[in-house]
Enzyme design. Structure first.
Site, PDB file in Angstrom:
ATOM      1  N   HIS A  78      50.205 -22.799   5.198  1.00  0.00           N
ATOM      2  CA  HIS A  78      51.131 -22.999   6.309  1.00  0.00           C
ATOM      3  C   HIS A  78      50.604 -22.265   7.531  1.00  0.00           C
ATOM      4  O   HIS A  78      50.035 -21.196   7.405  1.00  0.00           O
ATOM      5  CB  HIS A  78      52.531 -22.471   5.941  1.00  0.00           C
ATOM      6  CG  HIS A  78      53.601 -23.028   6.810  1.00  0.00           C
ATOM      7  ND1 HIS A  78      53.930 -22.479   8.030  1.00  0.00           N
ATOM      8  CD2 HIS A  78      54.404 -24.107   6.641  1.00  0.00           C
ATOM      9  CE1 HIS A  78      54.896 -23.194   8.568  1.00  0.00           C
ATOM     10  NE2 HIS A  78      55.210 -24.191   7.756  1.00  0.00           N
ATOM     11  N   ASP A  84      56.709 -28.775   1.157  1.00  0.00           N
ATOM     12  CA  ASP A  84      56.324 -30.097   0.676  1.00  0.00           C
ATOM     13  C   ASP A  84      55.838 -30.099  -0.768  1.00  0.00           C
ATOM     14  O   ASP A  84      55.664 -31.157  -1.358  1.00  0.00           O
ATOM     15  CB  ASP A  84      55.209 -30.681   1.570  1.00  0.00           C
ATOM     16  CG  ASP A  84      55.731 -31.113   2.930  1.00  0.00           C
ATOM     17  OD1 ASP A  84      56.925 -31.432   3.018  1.00  0.00           O
ATOM     18  OD2 ASP A  84      54.946 -31.135   3.893  1.00  0.00           O
TER      19      ASP A  84
HETATM   20  C1  LIG Z   1      56.322 -29.352   6.526  1.00  0.00           C
HETATM   21  C2  LIG Z   1      54.942 -28.950   6.749  1.00  0.00           C
HETATM   22  O1  LIG Z   1      54.359 -29.421   7.657  1.00  0.00           O
HETATM   23  S1  LIG Z   1      54.302 -27.786   5.730  1.00  0.00           S
HETATM   24  C3  LIG Z   1      52.561 -28.126   5.713  1.00  0.00           C
HETATM   25  C4  LIG Z   1      52.284 -29.374   4.940  1.00  0.00           C
HETATM   26  N1  LIG Z   1      50.843 -29.659   4.882  1.00  0.00           N
HETATM   27  C5  LIG Z   1      50.118 -29.494   3.752  1.00  0.00           C
HETATM   28  O2  LIG Z   1      50.612 -29.100   2.704  1.00  0.00           O
HETATM   29  C6  LIG Z   1      48.662 -29.873   3.866  1.00  0.00           C
HETATM   30  C7  LIG Z   1      47.761 -28.807   3.258  1.00  0.00           C
HETATM   31  N2  LIG Z   1      47.749 -27.626   4.054  1.00  0.00           N
HETATM   32  C8  LIG Z   1      46.934 -27.512   5.160  1.00  0.00           C
HETATM   33  O3  LIG Z   1      46.142 -28.402   5.486  1.00  0.00           O
HETATM   34  C9  LIG Z   1      47.008 -26.238   5.993  1.00  0.00           C
HETATM   35  O4  LIG Z   1      47.438 -25.170   5.191  1.00  0.00           O
HETATM   36  C10 LIG Z   1      47.948 -26.391   7.218  1.00  0.00           C
HETATM   37  C11 LIG Z   1      47.472 -27.549   8.097  1.00  0.00           C
HETATM   38  C12 LIG Z   1      49.374 -26.652   6.805  1.00  0.00           C
HETATM   39  C13 LIG Z   1      47.928 -25.089   8.014  1.00  0.00           C
HETATM   40  O5  LIG Z   1      46.671 -24.994   8.462  1.00  0.00           O
HETATM   41  P1  LIG Z   1      46.101 -23.865   9.439  1.00  0.00           P
HETATM   42  O6  LIG Z   1      47.082 -22.886   9.876  1.00  0.00           O
HETATM   43  O7  LIG Z   1      45.434 -24.626  10.494  1.00  0.00           O
HETATM   44  O8  LIG Z   1      45.194 -23.110   8.445  1.00  0.00           O
HETATM   45  P2  LIG Z   1      43.663 -22.975   8.577  1.00  0.00           P
HETATM   46  O9  LIG Z   1      43.037 -24.295   8.793  1.00  0.00           O
HETATM   47  O10 LIG Z   1      43.444 -21.932   9.624  1.00  0.00           O
HETATM   48  O11 LIG Z   1      43.287 -22.432   7.131  1.00  0.00           O
HETATM   49  C14 LIG Z   1      42.959 -21.135   6.839  1.00  0.00           C
HETATM   50  C15 LIG Z   1      42.021 -21.131   5.664  1.00  0.00           C
HETATM   51  O12 LIG Z   1      42.753 -21.529   4.509  1.00  0.00           O
HETATM   52  C16 LIG Z   1      42.230 -22.711   3.952  1.00  0.00           C
HETATM   53  N3  LIG Z   1      43.346 -23.583   3.572  1.00  0.00           N
HETATM   54  C17 LIG Z   1      44.511 -23.744   4.259  1.00  0.00           C
HETATM   55  N4  LIG Z   1      45.312 -24.581   3.580  1.00  0.00           N
HETATM   56  C18 LIG Z   1      44.646 -24.955   2.469  1.00  0.00           C
HETATM   57  C19 LIG Z   1      44.934 -25.822   1.414  1.00  0.00           C
HETATM   58  N5  LIG Z   1      46.088 -26.475   1.379  1.00  0.00           N
HETATM   59  N6  LIG Z   1      44.026 -26.002   0.458  1.00  0.00           N
HETATM   60  C20 LIG Z   1      42.853 -25.337   0.510  1.00  0.00           C
HETATM   61  N7  LIG Z   1      42.509 -24.505   1.483  1.00  0.00           N
HETATM   62  C21 LIG Z   1      43.391 -24.311   2.455  1.00  0.00           C
HETATM   63  C22 LIG Z   1      41.425 -23.355   5.059  1.00  0.00           C
HETATM   64  O13 LIG Z   1      40.426 -24.191   4.542  1.00  0.00           O
HETATM   65  C23 LIG Z   1      40.879 -22.140   5.777  1.00  0.00           C
HETATM   66  O14 LIG Z   1      39.812 -21.645   5.041  1.00  0.00           O
HETATM   67  P3  LIG Z   1      38.524 -20.995   5.803  1.00  0.00           P
HETATM   68  O15 LIG Z   1      39.085 -19.805   6.534  1.00  0.00           O
HETATM   69  O16 LIG Z   1      37.593 -20.661   4.697  1.00  0.00           O
HETATM   70  O17 LIG Z   1      38.034 -22.052   6.729  1.00  0.00           O
HETATM   71  O1  LIG Z   2      56.418 -25.254  10.770  1.00  0.00           O
HETATM   72  C1  LIG Z   2      55.488 -26.037  10.523  1.00  0.00           C
HETATM   73  O2  LIG Z   2      54.367 -25.974  11.092  1.00  0.00           O
HETATM   74  C2  LIG Z   2      55.621 -27.079   9.506  1.00  0.00           C
HETATM   75  C3  LIG Z   2      56.857 -26.966   8.681  1.00  0.00           C
HETATM   76  O3  LIG Z   2      56.913 -26.256   7.720  1.00  0.00           O
HETATM   77  C4  LIG Z   2      58.027 -27.730   9.107  1.00  0.00           C
HETATM   78  O4  LIG Z   2      57.997 -28.382  10.151  1.00  0.00           O
HETATM   79  O5  LIG Z   2      59.033 -27.711   8.373  1.00  0.00           O
END
Ligand SMILES: CC(=O)SCCNC(=O)CCNC(=O)[C@H](O)C(C)(C)COP(=O)(O)OP(=O)(O)OC[C@H]1O[C@@H](n2cnc3c(N)ncnc32)[C@H](O)[C@@H]1OP(=O)(O)O
Ligand SMILES: O=C([O-])CC(=O)C(=O)O
Length: 375
Positions: free
Chosen positions: A258, A312
């Site tokens: 997240h 999620d």
């Molecule tokens: C309601 C919502 O929107 S909740 C989010 C729902 N989305 C998901 O579940 C998709 C999977 N999760 C992700 O892609 C990410 O965690 C996000 C997009 C939600 C947040 O991403 P960001 O804050 O941009 O995290 P960021 O890209 O900086 O990641 C930090 C590190 O953790 C890793 N990482 C983050 N999430 C994941 C994951 N789900 N699986 C594996 N590695 C991950 C990244 O690869 C990165 O590694 P690095 O530093 O070696 O490059």
């Molecule tokens: O806050 C976020 O970036 C995503 C999330 O968990 C939501 O919208 O519920």
């Protein structure tokens, strides 16, 4: 000048709608902890709280519920519109395309007028569940189930998609899920909504655009992907290999991580508790076993990175146990988030400033035009 990729950590508004402490795993709506609301409130009362900034009095609550219920039914032209859409269309696309059409039935069209905010709110809260359920029935070639205003908000949705009156526990669990999904500060879809409204486009355009933004798999669309992933993992023994392969390819595991939470998402904790509650009635479930094991392995492999399950991760399993088909997981999220989007649009427009960020140009200058035949 520096580029702030993804605007990470950059405040774009002052807001009193919700608050997150990502290190401690705290989420509050108007200062009330999410755990309190999930336990004691219901979705429509929470929506009122988010949009109007306080819990409603009895009279205010009754009027609000009655205004939403007055908006449950769809005009014949909207049902016809749904019938004409190709059945393969994803319900998020259906929602995104039909929401602006609902503005035709709203006489309060001026975005700066509070009357528009209220009528868009009750119109969308009323009609979006009916649109989704009607679309599901049309898609499946089944008879449309009309809304039943005598049912609670969440119960009515479960009834319209299945034609069966849900029991009280199912209705309550679903309603609590809606509370958990209703609002979350300036996430990508809420940001989208306020960007649209900042141009003085109306709330229907803002909500429709926010639906598009929510549909992506890095945001709300992740709940659907999680379900496919869990179904792909047919056996507990497949999980380690799957996780290691994903991580070695630097791919994301859906439902984890997240932007703001660097600990367990408090909403995921509540969903997990509700799963236990429903499983104690329905018996054990293979997907839950796989998800629990997957969580253990991901936490182990990514320890140190502060990556935990987000909302999620477990929501889809819960929805599947409530009889909601996988394609409707993200639309159900959207249905709940309407209150958060509208609360933010209403707050933002009060002191509106058109969003217009800037860029750092890194292209060329004064390049001569080359006619087609010389390229
Ligand atoms: C309601 C919502 O929107 S909740 C989010 C729902 N989305 C998901 O579940 C998709 C999977 N999760 C992700 O892609 C990410 O965690 C996000 C997009 C939600 C947040 O991403 P960001 O804050 O941009 O995290 P960021 O890209 O900086 O990641 C930090 C590190 O953790 C890793 N990482 C983050 N999430 C994941 C994951 N789900 N699986 C594996 N590695 C991950 C990244 O690869 C990165 O590694 P690095 O530093 O070696 O490059
Ligand atoms: O806050 C976020 O970036 C995503 C999330 O968990 C939501 O919208 O519920």
């Amino acid at each position: 000048m520096e580029v702030y990729a993804g605007l990470a950590g950059i405040p774009v508004v002052k807001s009193s709608i919700s608050y997150i402490d990502g290190e401690k795993g705290v989420l509050e709506y108007r200062g009330i902890p999410i755990e309190e609301l999930a336990k004691n409130s219901n979705f429509l009362e929470t929506s009122y709280l988010l949009v109007f900034g306080k819990l409603p009095s009895k009279e205010e609550y009754e009027k609000f519920v009655s205004d939403v219920k007055d908006n449950l039914f769809l005009d014949r032209s909207i049902i016809q519109f749904l019938k004409d859409i190709p059945p393969e269309t994803h319900p998020m696309k259906v929602l995104q395309s039909i929401i602006p059409v609902l503005s035709a039935f709203d006489e309060n069209k001026e975005v700066l007028d509070e009357k528009h905010h209220y009528s868009a709110l009750v119109n969308l809260l009323g009609k979006v569940p009916t649109i989704l359920a009607t679309w599901k029935r049309i898609k499946e070639g089944k008879e449309i189930v009309m809304p039943d205003p005598s049912l609670d908000y969440g119960e009515n949705f479960l009834y319209m998609i299945s034609g069966r009156k849900p029991d009280k526990l199912e209705g309550r669990i679903f309603d609590r899920c809606l509370i958990l999904h209703a609002e979350h500060t300036i996430n990508a879809s809420t940001f989208t909504a306020i960007v649209v409204v900042s141009t003085l486009a109306d709330f229907y355009s803002a909500v429709s655009s926010a639906v598009g933004s929510l549909s992506g798999r890095l945001h709300g669309g992740a709940n659907e992907r999680v379900y496919y992933m869990l179904n792909e993992l047919k056996h507990i023994n497949d999980i380690e290999g799957y996780v290691d392969q994903k991580l070695s390819r630097k791919e994301r595991i859906m439902g984890f991580g997240h932007r703001v939470y660097k600990t367990y998402d408090p909403r995921a904790k509540i969903i997990k508790e509700m799963l236990d509650q429903i499983l104690s009635l329905k018996g054990n479930n293979e997907l839950v076993r796989i998800a629990t094991e997957l969580e253990k392995i991901v936490l182990d492999r990514l320890k140190g990175k502060k990556i935990y399950p987000n909302i999620d991760f477990y929501s889809g399993i819960l929805y599947s146990l409530l009889g909601i088909p996988v394609e409707f997981y993200t639309p159900v999220f959207a249905m709940a988030r309407i209150s958060g989007w509208i609360a933010h649009c209403k707050e933002y427009i009060r002191e509106n400033k058109l969003f217009r960020p800037t860029q750092i140009y890194d292209g060329g200058h004064n390049i001569r035009y080359l006619p087609l035949e010389k390229r």
